[in-house]
Design a protein around this motif. Sequence first.
Motif, mmCIF file in Angstrom:
data_model
loop_
_atom_site.group_PDB
_atom_site.id
_atom_site.type_symbol
_atom_site.label_atom_id
_atom_site.label_comp_id
_atom_site.label_asym_id
_atom_site.label_seq_id
_atom_site.Cartn_x
_atom_site.Cartn_y
_atom_site.Cartn_z
ATOM 1 N N VAL A 1 14.709 -59.298 -138.024
ATOM 2 C CA VAL A 1 15.456 -60.435 -138.565
ATOM 3 C C VAL A 1 14.676 -61.090 -139.707
ATOM 4 N N ARG A 2 13.371 -61.277 -139.517
ATOM 5 C CA ARG A 2 12.553 -61.888 -140.573
ATOM 6 C C ARG A 2 12.518 -61.007 -141.818
ATOM 7 N N ARG A 3 12.396 -59.711 -141.631
ATOM 8 C CA ARG A 3 12.333 -58.798 -142.772
ATOM 9 C C ARG A 3 13.634 -58.796 -143.554
ATOM 10 N N LYS A 4 14.755 -58.925 -142.848
ATOM 11 C CA LYS A 4 16.050 -58.870 -143.512
ATOM 12 C C LYS A 4 16.464 -60.223 -144.111
ATOM 13 N N LEU A 5 16.163 -61.314 -143.425
ATOM 14 C CA LEU A 5 16.665 -62.629 -143.840
ATOM 15 C C LEU A 5 15.610 -63.510 -144.486
ATOM 16 N N GLY A 6 14.334 -63.213 -144.254
ATOM 17 C CA GLY A 6 13.272 -64.060 -144.780
ATOM 18 C C GLY A 6 12.743 -65.007 -143.717
ATOM 19 N N ARG A 7 11.611 -65.616 -144.000
ATOM 20 C CA ARG A 7 10.926 -66.439 -142.999
ATOM 21 C C ARG A 7 11.716 -67.685 -142.607
ATOM 22 N N VAL A 8 12.269 -68.401 -143.588
ATOM 23 C CA VAL A 8 12.923 -69.680 -143.272
ATOM 24 C C VAL A 8 14.173 -69.477 -142.415
ATOM 25 N N PRO A 9 15.120 -68.611 -142.818
ATOM 26 C CA PRO A 9 16.284 -68.395 -141.941
ATOM 27 C C PRO A 9 15.892 -67.834 -140.575
ATOM 28 N N ALA A 10 14.923 -66.902 -140.548
ATOM 29 C CA ALA A 10 14.503 -66.324 -139.273
ATOM 30 C C ALA A 10 13.884 -67.386 -138.370
ATOM 31 N N THR A 11 13.095 -68.271 -138.945
ATOM 32 C CA THR A 11 12.488 -69.342 -138.151
ATOM 33 C C THR A 11 13.561 -70.282 -137.613
ATOM 34 N N GLY A 12 14.570 -70.577 -138.427
ATOM 35 C CA GLY A 12 15.682 -71.411 -137.965
ATOM 36 C C GLY A 12 16.396 -70.784 -136.781
ATOM 37 N N ILE A 13 16.641 -69.477 -136.867
ATOM 38 C CA ILE A 13 17.292 -68.770 -135.760
ATOM 39 C C ILE A 13 16.410 -68.793 -134.516
ATOM 40 N N ALA A 14 15.111 -68.550 -134.701
ATOM 41 C CA ALA A 14 14.190 -68.530 -133.567
ATOM 42 C C ALA A 14 14.125 -69.886 -132.874
ATOM 43 N N VAL A 15 14.104 -70.953 -133.650
ATOM 44 C CA VAL A 15 14.041 -72.298 -133.068
ATOM 45 C C VAL A 15 15.350 -72.620 -132.339
ATOM 46 N N PHE A 16 16.492 -72.275 -132.958
ATOM 47 C CA PHE A 16 17.785 -72.514 -132.323
ATOM 48 C C PHE A 16 17.873 -71.798 -130.982
ATOM 49 N N LEU A 17 17.462 -70.532 -130.953
ATOM 50 C CA LEU A 17 17.507 -69.770 -129.714
ATOM 51 C C LEU A 17 16.518 -70.321 -128.682
ATOM 52 N N SER A 18 15.386 -70.810 -129.161
ATOM 53 C CA SER A 18 14.375 -71.340 -128.247
ATOM 54 C C SER A 18 14.855 -72.595 -127.525
ATOM 55 N N ILE A 19 15.791 -73.315 -128.140
ATOM 56 C CA ILE A 19 16.382 -74.478 -127.453
ATOM 57 C C ILE A 19 17.050 -74.034 -126.154
ATOM 58 N N GLY A 20 17.695 -72.868 -126.199
ATOM 59 C CA GLY A 20 18.310 -72.333 -124.993
ATOM 60 C C GLY A 20 17.277 -72.007 -123.933
#
Length: 423
Positions: free
Chosen positions: A84-103
């Motif tokens: 995901v990071r390689r395809k989308l970049g660090r900022v979007p990937a970090t946003g996704i990771a943080v959103f999922l981590s809320i769960g």
Amino acid sequence: MGATNSVPEQIADELSKAVREYGLAFVMVASYFGSGSVFIASQAGVMHGYTLLWAVVGAVLLGIMAQDMSARLGIHGEPLMVFVRRKLGRVPATGIAVFLSIGCIAWCLGLVAAVGAGVSFLTGGTIAWQPVAIVTTVLAIGVGLLDYQRIEQLMVVMMVSLMVLYLVVAGPSNPDLGAVALGFVPTSDALGALTIAAGLLGTTALWPNFFLESILVEEKGWADESDVSNARRDLTIGFTVGGITTVAILIVAAAILRPMGYTELESFITPGEALVEVLGTWAMVLFVAGVTVAAFNSIIPIMWTPAYIVPQAMDIDVDQGTRAFKLVFVAVTATGFASPLVSHLLDLQVVDMVILFPTYNGIFGLPLAALLLYWAVNDRETMGQHRNTTALNVVNAFLVLLAFILAVFAAQDFLEVLFGGGF
């Protein structure tokens, strides 16, 4: 001549060998089979009888399919969040990771509450669940920092023990075998049970496992095409144990609680109270002990997930021995200290928390993670000749589609229950 091992020693050696070879799936199953699974299965049986047995089987099959994709991604490509990071970049990937981590944090809140409630009951109510939840959080942090092999062995023992416990309880419940058989066939009655079905799917096809399997295949030494069959056998064994256990719990609830007039789980120990009346005190103790162990089992691998995916999204290489992994794991698991406060602020009982928070992940986390995983295993650059075949795509796309459909139909009901003081 050297002395030969005794029969018990030979059995122990074979079991140890089997655990080393086929233990990863038990970590995956232990992560999904927490108190949420126990109570969602119980709630399904109480509210809908045997109607949703098909959903349990479907969830197990979809869980195996998803984990197969994840295993192949880890063997032939790279961990999912690295992709995901390689395809989308660090900022979007970090946003996704943080959103999922809320769960994951939501799961942690419910799981430590479940352990607290279980211990409180088993001690005769002399200790409230809130302080036990605090102690549980501390213990989870300590155990989660152990090396992987020790955790895997613990999960295998615990999951097999749980299956035996619940089958022992299910045996004397005398279910209607004809109704049980019909429950494995979807009917129009299931349309009124989509929120619970979403919960069953969300707690079985567990999205954190999509990330963990792609990371932890390295721990098993699975690195080429010949290892895919090992991963699939591992998944089949582990998920079969989890599926049988879930079916047993749902059958107990449908066979005992529903005929007694229960329409929902009124408290954390409602299933146990009903079991006492029919089967005796032993069933209550086994049920609550099983819930407690299952809840604690789940905390560790679920909270490993943010510790892996957040640094990976930020382009930090981590394993369980690195400082970044340990810091994130301790930080996110420590949110368990807030479990009593969340219960008070949202006016939720423990049973509400252990059902609702996995359902949250089924509605909001699963569709996103399933879509990312489906993208990764179809990416030519990542998987090369090992990307999904057309046949696999047809089957795997069903997981993604079902996750989105259930999320759309169940979201409103979920929010009403969450902010309406529970079930």
